[in-house]
Each structure stands twice: as C-alpha cells, then as structure tokens.
Design a protein around this motif. Structure first.
Motif, short mmCIF file in Angstrom:
data_model
loop_
_atom_site.label_atom_id
_atom_site.label_comp_id
_atom_site.label_asym_id
_atom_site.label_seq_id
_atom_site.Cartn_x
_atom_site.Cartn_y
_atom_site.Cartn_z
N SER A 40 -47.72 72.62 1.49
CA SER A 40 -48.79 71.64 1.45
C SER A 40 -49.07 71.28 -0.01
N PRO A 41 -48.84 70.06 -0.41
CA PRO A 41 -48.49 68.87 0.38
C PRO A 41 -47.00 68.85 0.71
N ALA A 42 -46.60 67.85 1.48
CA ALA A 42 -45.20 67.70 1.87
C ALA A 42 -44.33 67.52 0.62
N ARG A 48 -37.56 69.24 -2.38
CA ARG A 48 -36.78 69.72 -1.23
C ARG A 48 -35.40 70.21 -1.68
N GLU A 49 -34.73 69.42 -2.52
CA GLU A 49 -33.41 69.80 -3.00
C GLU A 49 -33.48 71.06 -3.87
N GLY A 50 -34.52 71.18 -4.68
CA GLY A 50 -34.70 72.36 -5.50
C GLY A 50 -34.93 73.61 -4.65
N ASP A 80 -36.28 73.24 8.97
CA ASP A 80 -37.40 72.48 8.43
C ASP A 80 -37.96 73.26 7.24
N LEU A 81 -37.66 72.82 6.03
CA LEU A 81 -38.10 73.55 4.85
C LEU A 81 -39.61 73.51 4.65
#
Length: 95
Positions: A40-42, A48-50, A80-81
């Motif tokens: 949180s937050p998205a 995401r890649e990191g 789902d990361l």
C-alpha cells in the motif's frame, strides 16, 4: 470477525547501512509467526520490476513494524506481487 491489521515495511538490505528497497505494507497476522501482507499504495511498474528482481535474488527480507521492531521473514506470493505471504525465519534458515 475481528481482523487485526497493522502497518509495516518490508525491507531488503545489502549490508547494515544500505537498504535496497523499503515497501510499505498493511499486514494481518495469521499465526504467531506469519502474516498476510498487502502493498500500500499499489506499485508502479519500476517498483514491481524491482521487487521481482529482489525476490528472484532471495526470498528473505526484514519486516519492520511501526514500533521499529524487526523480524527476518521469507516472502512468498502466488503471482500477485501486491499480495504477499510472510513467515518469520530463524537465523539458521537465512543464507
């Protein structure tokens, strides 16, 4: 049903003075040594890649609670990361 949630951060440390990533989470205890966590937050694409890169290197991270208490954890997910499963690990389980 009373669900107890809290805020925390998931951290990856290269060494005692270099934090590679710090991800804010909302956590829910599911056992004494396990938590469901929601980022949180998205994430943006770069974050995401990191996170994918760090998890590929090692599933172990530090969970830092809002009172600054820390515990080493193993990080898992089911694709789902944003939704993570955290489990406390002992020093003998760490690389």
């Amino acid at each position: 049903m009373n669900v107890d949630t809290d805020l925390a951060h998931l951290e990856w440390w290269a060494n005692p003075s270099t934090c590679l990533a710090r991800i804010p989470l909302t956590i829910e205890a599911i056992a004494d040594d396990a938590w469901n966590a929601t980022a949180s937050p998205a994430f943006d694409q770069e974050t995401r890649e990191g996170l994918e890169f760090l998890l590929d290197l090692s599933p172990f991270a530090t969970l830092r609670f809002k009172n600054d208490a820390v515990v080493d954890v193993s990080v898992g997910h089911s694709g789902d990361l944003k939704q993570l499963r955290l489990r406390a690990v002992s020093d003998t389980e760490l690389p």
